[in-house]
Write a protein that holds these residues in place. Structure first.
Motif, PDB file in Angstrom:
ATOM      1  N   PHE A 147     -25.592  -5.763 -24.476  1.00 23.81           N
ATOM      2  CA  PHE A 147     -24.464  -6.655 -24.195  1.00 23.81           C
ATOM      3  C   PHE A 147     -23.784  -6.190 -22.916  1.00 23.81           C
ATOM      4  O   PHE A 147     -23.530  -5.003 -22.747  1.00 23.81           O
ATOM      5  CB  PHE A 147     -23.477  -6.629 -25.360  1.00 23.81           C
ATOM      6  CG  PHE A 147     -22.301  -7.545 -25.207  1.00 23.81           C
ATOM      7  CD1 PHE A 147     -21.087  -7.084 -24.719  1.00 23.81           C
ATOM      8  CD2 PHE A 147     -22.404  -8.883 -25.553  1.00 23.81           C
ATOM      9  CE1 PHE A 147     -20.002  -7.934 -24.585  1.00 23.81           C
ATOM     10  CE2 PHE A 147     -21.320  -9.734 -25.417  1.00 23.81           C
ATOM     11  CZ  PHE A 147     -20.117  -9.263 -24.932  1.00 23.81           C
ATOM     12  N   PRO A 192     -31.980 -15.239 -16.692  1.00 27.53           N
ATOM     13  CA  PRO A 192     -31.592 -15.769 -18.002  1.00 27.53           C
ATOM     14  C   PRO A 192     -32.538 -16.884 -18.443  1.00 27.53           C
ATOM     15  O   PRO A 192     -33.193 -17.512 -17.610  1.00 27.53           O
ATOM     16  CB  PRO A 192     -30.190 -16.331 -17.735  1.00 27.53           C
ATOM     17  CG  PRO A 192     -30.258 -16.788 -16.308  1.00 27.53           C
ATOM     18  CD  PRO A 192     -31.150 -15.799 -15.605  1.00 27.53           C
ATOM     19  N   ARG A 194     -31.064 -18.971 -20.980  1.00 28.91           N
ATOM     20  CA  ARG A 194     -30.058 -19.959 -21.366  1.00 28.91           C
ATOM     21  C   ARG A 194     -28.738 -19.602 -20.707  1.00 28.91           C
ATOM     22  O   ARG A 194     -28.391 -18.428 -20.588  1.00 28.91           O
ATOM     23  CB  ARG A 194     -29.871 -19.993 -22.895  1.00 28.91           C
ATOM     24  CG  ARG A 194     -31.091 -20.452 -23.666  1.00 28.91           C
ATOM     25  CD  ARG A 194     -30.716 -20.880 -25.094  1.00 28.91           C
ATOM     26  NE  ARG A 194     -30.007 -19.854 -25.840  1.00 28.91           N
ATOM     27  CZ  ARG A 194     -30.594 -18.888 -26.541  1.00 28.91           C
ATOM     28  NH1 ARG A 194     -31.903 -18.805 -26.570  1.00 28.91           N
ATOM     29  NH2 ARG A 194     -29.877 -18.005 -27.229  1.00 28.91           N
ATOM     30  N   THR A 214     -21.714 -17.639 -20.582  1.00 26.44           N
ATOM     31  CA  THR A 214     -22.560 -16.779 -21.401  1.00 26.44           C
ATOM     32  C   THR A 214     -24.013 -16.910 -20.947  1.00 26.44           C
ATOM     33  O   THR A 214     -24.554 -18.025 -20.908  1.00 26.44           O
ATOM     34  CB  THR A 214     -22.464 -17.166 -22.892  1.00 26.44           C
ATOM     35  OG1 THR A 214     -21.100 -17.054 -23.315  1.00 26.44           O
ATOM     36  CG2 THR A 214     -23.326 -16.244 -23.736  1.00 26.44           C
ATOM     37  N   HIS A 216     -27.885 -15.764 -21.767  1.00 29.37           N
ATOM     38  CA  HIS A 216     -28.836 -15.127 -22.671  1.00 29.37           C
ATOM     39  C   HIS A 216     -30.054 -14.783 -21.836  1.00 29.37           C
ATOM     40  O   HIS A 216     -30.722 -15.672 -21.313  1.00 29.37           O
ATOM     41  CB  HIS A 216     -29.216 -16.058 -23.841  1.00 29.37           C
ATOM     42  CG  HIS A 216     -30.097 -15.401 -24.854  1.00 29.37           C
ATOM     43  ND1 HIS A 216     -31.481 -15.366 -24.741  1.00 29.37           N
ATOM     44  CD2 HIS A 216     -29.819 -14.722 -26.007  1.00 29.37           C
ATOM     45  CE1 HIS A 216     -31.987 -14.718 -25.765  1.00 29.37           C
ATOM     46  NE2 HIS A 216     -30.999 -14.331 -26.555  1.00 29.37           N
TER      47      HIS A 216
END
Length: 219
Positions: A147, A192, A194, A214, A216
């Motif tokens: 994270f 990424p 997403r 955000t 992912h």
């Protein structure tokens, strides 16, 4: 002995003044300062003993220019990059590279066709602190990353003609500012698969833009 390379600076306010200083510190010669506002071009040109002009395209095409440094507002980038490439000049361009994906593709294609060097100023990856973080991640000193949280904030930029506050021109805080963090994340952790973004665009009663993104990652 390597000859000094000459720079045409396009956009002489705000970040342009900083890049002029950095270019000079690197031993480059700023031969012309161009800005659509004559008084702004004159002010910076006086610092470096350069010529000044409001004819940005003319400055780009000068025979004595080796490098074009584009530090003008975002919506102008693509046109100036293409003009510089067609003139056979190497190019330094402030971020964001351009306002739309289509503009980015056209600018890249022009540079490739002309076989000139094109560099976009994603400077965060070169900051000592961020470079140090990258080194620690790659050395495994933080364990396996799961994270990552990045935050930045500041006052709403003003600037000549208020173009920062025009979302159609600047893209707001997401494109103009958070793009630094997006670049660094991709630089360190890869691409990424997403992306989700929520943003506030407010001009009344106060200028405020807030964005939360955000990523992912494929990793």
């Amino acid at each position: 002995v390597q000859a000094v390379m000459n720079v045409a600076l396009i956009g002489c306010n705000g970040i342009g003044t900083l890049h002029a200083q950095m270019a000079s510190n690197c031993g480059l010669d700023i031969v012309v300062c161009a800005d659509k506002h004559q008084e702004i071009a004159d002010k910076l040109a006086a610092v470096y003993g350069s010529e000044s002009t409001t004819d940005c395209l003319g400055a780009i095409r000068r025979d004595d220019v080796d490098i074009v440094a584009i530090t003008s507002p975002t919506p102008t980038h693509a046109d100036y990059i293409i003009a510089a490439a067609e003139a056979g000049k190497h190019i330094f361009c402030e971020k964001p590279f351009a306002r739309t994906i289509e503009q980015c593709k056209a600018a890249i294609a022009a540079a490739k066709k002309a076989k000139v060097k094109l560099f976009v100023a994603h400077v965060v990856r070169y900051f000592q602190e961020f470079d140090g973080i990258k080194a620690q991640v790659e050395a495994g000193k933080v364990g396996k990353p799961g994270f990552v949280k990045l935050y930045r904030g500041g006052i709403m930029p003003m600037g000549v003609d208020g173009w920062f506050r025009d979302y159609e021109q600047s893209g707001g805080v997401t494109l103009d500012t958070m793009i630094h963090d997006m670049d660094w994340l991709r630089y360190v952790f890869g691409e990424p698969d997403r992306v989700f973004c929520q943003t506030i665009r407010r001009s009344e009663p106060e200028h405020l833009d807030y964005s939360q993104v955000t990523f992912h990652m494929k990793s």
